[in-house]
Design a protein around this motif. Structure first.
Motif, mmCIF file in Angstrom:
data_model
loop_
_atom_site.group_PDB
_atom_site.id
_atom_site.type_symbol
_atom_site.label_atom_id
_atom_site.label_comp_id
_atom_site.label_asym_id
_atom_site.label_seq_id
_atom_site.Cartn_x
_atom_site.Cartn_y
_atom_site.Cartn_z
ATOM 1 N N ASP A 82 35.290 46.970 34.652
ATOM 2 C CA ASP A 82 36.386 47.376 35.530
ATOM 3 C C ASP A 82 35.769 47.617 36.902
ATOM 4 O O ASP A 82 34.928 48.506 37.056
ATOM 5 N N ASN A 130 39.908 45.294 34.709
ATOM 6 C CA ASN A 130 40.330 45.069 36.092
ATOM 7 C C ASN A 130 39.200 44.421 36.874
ATOM 8 O O ASN A 130 38.100 44.952 36.921
ATOM 9 N N THR A 132 44.370 45.192 30.328
ATOM 10 C CA THR A 132 44.242 46.304 31.256
ATOM 11 C C THR A 132 44.470 47.642 30.565
ATOM 12 O O THR A 132 43.680 48.560 30.701
#
Length: 157
Positions: free
Chosen positions: A10, A106, A144
């Motif tokens: 992420d 992400n 996500t």
């Protein structure tokens, strides 16, 4: 010895979504932010600590320190490791840490990156590192939020 229960890529590292959703769902009580830049940036660490749930502990280590100490430093902890890039995730896998799956959560849109999902954009090098992880029989989980349906990892390569 700490048990690695979750590893996530992420580019925002530790933020509310991770602290609120993933830590609880994965049963982690230790968050390891494995990032060479953040390991030395106290201001960023303070901001990220805001997202740490009250029942968990957070440490900010370099990639090398994570590799050398994660499995030995925390007795009976369930660790979540957060990294910024597929390359960093690969370094952990290549070091033979006990990682069975890598979540791609992400990765922002940048030049020369292809849209995979609304929240994941990958460049050529990102895909190469994810393929190397996959080739070591490690599951690549692209989603996500914990409640999201994962996409087929083969669409990454």
């Amino acid at each position: 010895m700490a048990e690695i229960v979750f590893t996530r890529i992420d580019d925002r590292l530790l933020h509310g979504q991770v602290g609120r959703d993933w830590v609880k769902e994965e049963g982690a009580d230790l968050i390891v932010v494995a990032n060479d830049r953040i390991a030395g940036d106290r201001d960023q660490q303070k901001l990220m600590n805001i997202a740490t749930p009250i029942f968990a502990e957070t440490v900010f280590w370099t990639i090398d320190r994570t590799i050398s100490e994660i499995e030995e430093c925390f007795e009976d902890k369930k660790a979540m490791i957060l990294v910024e890039s597929p390359e960093d995730a690969y370094k952990l896998v290549e070091a033979d840490l006990d990682i069975t799956s890598v979540n791609v959560g992400n990765m922002r849109s940048l030049p020369n990156k292809e849209k995979i999902t609304d929240n994941v954009y990958l460049g050529k090098e990102d895909k190469e590192f994810l393929k190397k992880i996959h080739d070591k029989n490690i599951n690549i989980d692209v989603r996500t939020l914990h409640a999201d349906k994962a996409i087929d990892e083969n669409t990454l390569f």
